[in-house]
Design an enzyme around this catalytic site. Structure first.
Site, mmCIF file in Angstrom:
data_model
loop_
_atom_site.group_PDB
_atom_site.id
_atom_site.type_symbol
_atom_site.label_atom_id
_atom_site.label_comp_id
_atom_site.label_asym_id
_atom_site.label_seq_id
_atom_site.Cartn_x
_atom_site.Cartn_y
_atom_site.Cartn_z
ATOM 1 N N GLN A 8 9.304 -7.988 -0.823
ATOM 2 C CA GLN A 8 8.810 -6.732 -1.369
ATOM 3 C C GLN A 8 8.097 -5.974 -0.265
ATOM 4 O OE1 GLN A 8 6.650 -6.982 -5.059
ATOM 5 N NE2 GLN A 8 5.531 -5.078 -4.662
ATOM 6 N N PRO A 186 3.312 -1.760 4.829
ATOM 7 C CA PRO A 186 4.699 -1.967 5.249
ATOM 8 C C PRO A 186 4.804 -2.857 6.490
ATOM 9 C CG PRO A 186 4.289 0.351 4.752
ATOM 10 C CD PRO A 186 2.960 -0.333 4.757
ATOM 11 N N SER A 187 5.956 -3.508 6.623
ATOM 12 C CA SER A 187 6.283 -4.356 7.770
ATOM 13 C C SER A 187 5.307 -5.524 7.929
ATOM 14 C CB SER A 187 6.333 -3.532 9.059
ATOM 15 O OG SER A 187 7.289 -2.492 8.958
ATOM 16 N N ARG A 188 4.655 -5.896 6.840
ATOM 17 C CA ARG A 188 3.686 -7.005 6.833
ATOM 18 C C ARG A 188 2.489 -6.743 7.753
ATOM 19 N NH1 ARG A 188 6.467 -7.470 2.991
ATOM 20 N NH2 ARG A 188 7.439 -9.377 2.217
ATOM 21 N N LEU A 189 2.245 -5.481 8.100
ATOM 22 C CA LEU A 189 1.071 -5.135 8.897
ATOM 23 C C LEU A 189 -0.069 -4.770 7.947
ATOM 24 C CD1 LEU A 189 2.774 -3.080 11.761
ATOM 25 C CD2 LEU A 189 2.101 -5.504 11.728
#
Length: 209
Positions: A8, A186-189
């Site tokens: 997700q 977003p982007s696991r950041l």
């Protein structure tokens, strides 16, 4: 689909230092109110993690029943597994996960029992069935369904509509030493802000996601 393919993207909110409250209690209250407004299912549900005398960790979901600048309060059977754990080691961790808002809050600290008067007041506010249940349940001990129902009937007959608070049941308050507020990005950041107690003040630092 493989479990490893479940993903997700978190894109709903941000958490910047310029937005964060100076007090972690104020920040928690703000996020809790937003969870209520967003109709997050059971926003008061939290994971309580403890360790026993041997160092074995365990966790379960419990419901928070109050919070203020003194800590976070929940109620349970003092003879349950969590109660035995907290007797052996009062350090614990709470975790709230508000998935619709893509947020987590982790709170570490030391747990102590609340005053008997506070436990009495909350116990009397509960539905009578829940009050009887606190007598009927030998929480965390083996029992059959028939035995449990028989005990419930026994205490209903003994106490009627006015059961007193069991001596083995009451409240705990976790007094925080550390908070971490996690906001999915977003982007696991992800945004991770940690508040660490420094005397009467709180220091804020950003953690790598």
């Amino acid at each position: 689909m493989s479990v490893s393919d479940l993903r997700q993207s978190y894109e709903k909110n941000v958490l910047l230092e310029s937005q964060a409250a100076a007090s972690p209690f104020q920040q928690f209250s703000r996020w809790f109110d937003e969870a209520l407004a967003a109709k997050v299912p059971e926003p008061n549900a939290m994971t309580l993690a403890t360790v026993d005398a041997s160092g074995q960790p365990t966790a379960r979901i419990v419901l928070i029943k109050g919070f203020d600048e003194y800590g976070f309060t929940f109620f349970t059977n003092y003879e349950s597994r969590k109660g035995q754990d907290l007797q052996a080691d009062p350090r614990a961790c709470l975790l709230f996960f508000w998935q619709p808002l893509e947020r987590q809050v982790r709170i570490e600290g030391v747990v102590e029992k609340v005053a008997p008067e506070e436990s009495d007041a909350y116990y009397l506010s509960r539905p009578v069935g829940s009050r009887i249940g606190a007598w009927a349940s030998r929480q965390s001990q083996p029992i059959t369904r028939e035995e449990l129902e028989a005990r419930e009937q026994e205490f209903r007959e003994r106490f009627g509509e006015q059961p007193p608070r069991p001596p083995h049941w009451g409240g705990y308050r976790l007094k925080p030493t550390t908070f971490e507020f996690w906001q999915g990005r977003p982007s696991r950041l992800h945004d991770r802000l940690r508040y660490v107690a420094d005397g009467t003040a709180w220091n804020i630092e950003r953690l790598s996601p």
